[in-house]
Scaffold this motif. Structure first.
Motif, mmCIF file in Angstrom:
data_model
loop_
_atom_site.group_PDB
_atom_site.id
_atom_site.type_symbol
_atom_site.label_atom_id
_atom_site.label_comp_id
_atom_site.label_asym_id
_atom_site.label_seq_id
_atom_site.Cartn_x
_atom_site.Cartn_y
_atom_site.Cartn_z
ATOM 1 N N GLN A 77 4.166 12.733 -12.100
ATOM 2 C CA GLN A 77 4.068 11.309 -12.435
ATOM 3 C C GLN A 77 2.710 10.760 -12.016
ATOM 4 N N LEU A 78 2.236 11.187 -10.858
ATOM 5 C CA LEU A 78 0.944 10.739 -10.352
ATOM 6 C C LEU A 78 -0.179 11.185 -11.284
ATOM 7 N N VAL A 79 -0.150 12.454 -11.687
ATOM 8 C CA VAL A 79 -1.166 12.981 -12.612
ATOM 9 C C VAL A 79 -1.105 12.225 -13.936
ATOM 10 N N ASN A 80 0.087 11.951 -14.422
ATOM 11 C CA ASN A 80 0.231 11.207 -15.678
ATOM 12 C C ASN A 80 -0.321 9.791 -15.564
ATOM 13 N N THR A 81 -0.199 9.204 -14.381
ATOM 14 C CA THR A 81 -0.652 7.818 -14.169
ATOM 15 C C THR A 81 -2.153 7.725 -13.953
ATOM 16 N N THR A 82 -2.704 8.589 -13.083
ATOM 17 C CA THR A 82 -4.113 8.457 -12.691
ATOM 18 C C THR A 82 -5.034 9.477 -13.346
ATOM 19 N N GLY A 83 -4.440 10.558 -13.859
ATOM 20 C CA GLY A 83 -5.261 11.620 -14.425
ATOM 21 C C GLY A 83 -5.891 12.510 -13.363
ATOM 22 N N GLN A 84 -5.492 12.346 -12.115
ATOM 23 C CA GLN A 84 -6.067 13.090 -10.990
ATOM 24 C C GLN A 84 -5.001 13.947 -10.327
ATOM 25 N N VAL B 139 -2.924 0.239 -4.099
ATOM 26 C CA VAL B 139 -2.936 -1.052 -3.411
ATOM 27 C C VAL B 139 -2.638 -2.097 -4.466
ATOM 28 N N ASN B 140 -1.431 -2.659 -4.374
ATOM 29 C CA ASN B 140 -0.946 -3.553 -5.404
ATOM 30 C C ASN B 140 -0.924 -2.748 -6.704
ATOM 31 N N ASP B 141 -1.764 -3.014 -7.668
ATOM 32 C CA ASP B 141 -1.796 -2.212 -8.898
ATOM 33 C C ASP B 141 -3.120 -1.491 -9.069
ATOM 34 N N LYS B 142 -3.932 -1.418 -8.015
ATOM 35 C CA LYS B 142 -5.228 -0.749 -8.080
ATOM 36 C C LYS B 142 -5.123 0.618 -7.414
ATOM 37 N N TRP B 143 -5.687 1.639 -8.068
ATOM 38 C CA TRP B 143 -5.672 3.005 -7.535
ATOM 39 C C TRP B 143 -6.997 3.327 -6.873
ATOM 40 N N VAL B 144 -6.930 3.954 -5.696
ATOM 41 C CA VAL B 144 -8.103 4.464 -4.992
ATOM 42 C C VAL B 144 -7.890 5.966 -4.844
ATOM 43 N N ILE B 145 -8.830 6.742 -5.367
ATOM 44 C CA ILE B 145 -8.720 8.190 -5.342
ATOM 45 C C ILE B 145 -9.534 8.721 -4.161
ATOM 46 N N GLY B 146 -8.916 9.588 -3.349
ATOM 47 C CA GLY B 146 -9.602 10.184 -2.207
ATOM 48 C C GLY B 146 -9.591 9.268 -0.994
ATOM 49 N N PHE B 147 -10.316 9.689 0.032
ATOM 50 C CA PHE B 147 -10.439 8.915 1.266
ATOM 51 C C PHE B 147 -11.668 8.025 1.125
ATOM 52 N N ASP B 148 -11.431 6.760 0.786
ATOM 53 C CA ASP B 148 -12.509 5.807 0.529
ATOM 54 C C ASP B 148 -12.168 4.487 1.231
ATOM 55 N N VAL C 196 0.862 -1.185 0.000
ATOM 56 C CA VAL C 196 0.000 0.000 0.000
ATOM 57 C C VAL C 196 0.898 1.234 0.000
ATOM 58 N N THR C 197 0.670 2.125 -0.967
ATOM 59 C CA THR C 197 1.395 3.394 -1.036
ATOM 60 C C THR C 197 0.382 4.516 -1.040
ATOM 61 N N VAL C 198 0.573 5.485 -0.156
ATOM 62 C CA VAL C 198 -0.346 6.614 -0.029
ATOM 63 C C VAL C 198 0.389 7.881 -0.465
ATOM 64 N N VAL D 29 -4.660 12.877 6.281
ATOM 65 C CA VAL D 29 -4.534 12.536 7.703
ATOM 66 C C VAL D 29 -5.569 11.480 8.079
ATOM 67 N N MET D 30 -6.801 11.663 7.617
ATOM 68 C CA MET D 30 -7.857 10.684 7.912
ATOM 69 C C MET D 30 -7.494 9.309 7.348
ATOM 70 N N LEU D 31 -6.958 9.290 6.141
ATOM 71 C CA LEU D 31 -6.589 8.024 5.514
ATOM 72 C C LEU D 31 -5.464 7.345 6.287
ATOM 73 N N LYS D 32 -4.438 8.097 6.650
ATOM 74 C CA LYS D 32 -3.328 7.498 7.402
ATOM 75 C C LYS D 32 -3.803 6.995 8.761
ATOM 76 N N ASN D 33 -4.670 7.746 9.421
ATOM 77 C CA ASN D 33 -5.234 7.292 10.704
ATOM 78 C C ASN D 33 -6.027 6.007 10.521
#
Length: 77
Positions: free
Chosen positions: A43-50, A58-67, A4-6, A16-20
């Motif tokens: 690089q992040l914008v180029n990868t996710t468009g966000q 998470v592994n190779d799946k992207w989660v955008i925002g605090f979800d 997991v990389t945040v 902060v909420m996500l790390k908690n």
């Protein structure tokens, strides 16, 4: 456990909420502060468009925002 990389910034309350959340569930993660490393933000914008944070890989799946539900789903699958 899947890696997991945040991606965060210094002034992001959702980061902060996500790390908690991850600490609460004892989920190890690597934090990348894109404010401290602006080249990684591009690089992040180029990868996710966000442009917003947090973004969590998470592994190779992207989660955008605090979800939390999506993060737990990605960890379990």
């Amino acid at each position: 456990m899947k890696p997991v990389t945040v991606y965060t910034t210094n002034r992001c309350p959702y980061c902060v909420m996500l790390k908690n959340f991850l600490h609460e569930y004892n989920i190890p993660f690597k934090e990348v502060n894109v404010e401290a490393q602006p080249e990684l933000m591009q690089q992040l914008v180029n990868t996710t468009g966000q442009m917003g944070v947090p973004q969590t890989k998470v592994n190779d799946k992207w989660v955008i925002g605090f979800d939390p539900n999506e993060i737990m789903s990605a960890i379990k699958n």
